[in-house]
Design an enzyme around this catalytic site. Structure first.
Site, PDB file in Angstrom:
ATOM      1  NE  ARG A 208      -4.392  -1.476   1.657  1.00  0.00           N
ATOM      2  CZ  ARG A 208      -5.313  -1.919   2.493  1.00  0.00           C
ATOM      3  NH1 ARG A 208      -5.112  -1.869   3.800  1.00  0.00           N
ATOM      4  NH2 ARG A 208      -6.462  -2.386   2.036  1.00  0.00           N
TER       5      ARG A 208
ATOM      6  N   GLY B  53      -7.494  -6.809   0.765  1.00  0.00           N
ATOM      7  CA  GLY B  53      -6.209  -6.601   1.427  1.00  0.00           C
ATOM      8  C   GLY B  53      -5.423  -7.889   1.570  1.00  0.00           C
TER       9      GLY B  53
ATOM     10  N   GLY C 185     -12.813  -3.783   1.085  1.00  0.00           N
ATOM     11  CA  GLY C 185     -14.180  -3.336   1.354  1.00  0.00           C
ATOM     12  C   GLY C 185     -14.670  -2.359   0.300  1.00  0.00           C
TER      13      GLY C 185
ATOM     14  CE  LYS D 103     -12.158  -8.527   6.624  1.00  0.00           C
ATOM     15  NZ  LYS D 103     -11.850  -7.384   5.752  1.00  0.00           N
TER      16      LYS D 103
END
Ligand code: ADP
Ligand code: MG
Length: 403
Positions: A37, A360, A384, A202
């Site tokens: 990142r 990520g 997200g 998730k």
């Protein structure tokens, strides 16, 4: 429907530009384990510096509770950034306090000042607009322009993402522009076959995207931790695997919808079952409906897709023209459970068309497994954010930039 570009900010020579980056990197004992990142932010930072401006760079890191916490300091990020960019980088020990104020006052063109973690201040993520606006006002004080380049947070209505952009001339950075451009290609005029691969842990976060994508895709391949909720809904025993029992009805509904739409939801046929969650656990490969018939019984847990599934998923990916992949196929952090993720990543590099990695952990996985970033059509820095984009939700951090 188009983002304001850096060019709309005009001549930046001698100006001070506030750049919202996404420096939310994984850390282990204060050491950055994946600097992807930070590297993704370099293009915009260099462009702004080369235009003759000084940069105040801001970001969050982790989820501190609105107060300073040493483990979430951006100090290691500032140090890494100074190694990656050919410009002086300094670090302020606070965000809008005395150290930041003093350092901002003496910042010169060509220099970068990284402020401490935005989320050390509760106003950054406050749901009260006036609190956010107050914080955004302090962040933008004395700056001439705001550049939004933290793609991982554009789905958040936060002070440094949304409110700051309304206070001074603002534009999308190169990363945000590139990310949105690719995601748009996944939602309009997509080349077919269009395959989406979902995994990761998730589950409930990702159910929404399934609902939205079903009418748009040709195939949905499911692996990772999320697959066991599907297997359970189909009546299989899944041992101690990850499962969201309150979502069984939702998942069953998706299976019906997919059948009606003629979309293939492809589930694994074999699973790597482990005796426990650990790098040195015992493992066996079983058929997906025989997970409790291993020596581990009901305590066994599925931690990767099996080799037959990896092969099948790989060939479906390679024969697609558009692929979006979010979520590792297994616990890739442990070598024993990395093969499924490696096979999917490898297939994605061979797509004759657009192959996008989003998320990520998925992005970290392809780097950790040794793949070249350039082998993929695109690696999204925002999990997200990219999912919400694909779900068709409105993203406050993009709308405020003219989207
Ligand atoms: P992303 O960040 O790419 O969106 P997630 O955060 O949803 O992905 O999930 C990543 C995590 O999922 C990884 O840490 C990986 O270990 C975990 N995972 C993958 N498969 C399983 C599984 N079968 N059981 C438990 N965890 C899993
Ligand atoms: Mg993740």
């Amino acid at each position: 429907m188009s983002l304001r570009t850096l060019e709309t900010l005009g001549d930046l020579s001698g100006k001070t530009v506030l750049v919202r980056c996404d420096f939310n990197v994984p850390l282990a004992d204060g050491v950055i384990t994946d600097d992807g990142r930070i590297r993704a932010s370099l293009a915009t930072l260099k462009r702004v510096l080369n235009a003759g401006a000084a940069i105040v760079a801001i970001s969050h890191l982790g989820r501190p509770d609105g107060a300073p916490e040493a483990q979430y300091s951006l100090a290691p990020v500032a140090a890494r950034l100074s190694e990656l960019i050919d410009a002086p980088v300094s670090f302020a020990r606070d965000t809008v306090g005395p150290d930041a104020t003093e350092r901002r006052g003496s910042l010169k063109p060509g220099e970068i000042l990284v402020l401490e973690n935005l989320r050390f201040d509760p106003r950054e993520t406050s749901s009260v607009e006036s609190e956010r606006a107050e914080f955004a006002g302090l962040l933008t004080a004395g700056v001439d322009a705001f550049v939004s380049d933290g793609f991982g947070v554009v789905h958040r209505k936060q002070a440094s993402v949304f409110d700051a952009a309304r206070l001074v001339p603002s534009a999308a950075g190169l990363l945000v522009a590139a990310e949105t451009d690719v995601l748009r290609r996944l939602t309009t005029d997509t080349q077919r076959p269009y395959t989406v691969v979902l995994g990761g842990s998730k589950v409930s976060d990702k159910l929404g995207v399934i609902e939205h994508l079903l009418p748009r895709v040709d195939r949905l391949l499911i692996g990772g931790g999320m697959v066991f909720t599907f297997l359970k809904a189909l009546g299989h025993n899944i041992g101690s695997s990850l499962c969201e029992l309150d979502r069984l009805d939702t998942v069953t509904q998706y299976l019906h919808t997919a059948a009606e739409l003629g979309v293939d939801i492809v589930l694994p046929t074999d699973i790597v079952v482990a005796s426990r969650f650990g790098a040195d656990a015992d493992t066996v490969v079983t058929a997906m409906d025989e997970m409790e018939e291993t020596p581990f019984g009901s305590s066994g847990l599925g931690l990767d897709i099996g080799p037959e599934t990896a092969e099948k998923f790989g060939s479906l990916i390679r024969s697609s023209k558009t692929v979006f992949w979010n979520g590792p196929m297994g616990v890739f952090e442990m070598d024993k459970f990395a093969a499924g993720t490696r096979a999917i990543a490898d297939a994605l590099t061979k797509v004759d068309g657009l192959g996008v990695v989003g998320g990520g952990d998925s992005a970290a996985a392809v780097r950790a497994l040794g793949f070249e970033e350039s082998a993929f059509g695109h690696i999204s820095t925002g999990g997200g954010a990219s999912l919400e984009f694909l779900e068709g939700k409105s993203l406050p951090g993009l709308e405020v930039l003219g989207w």
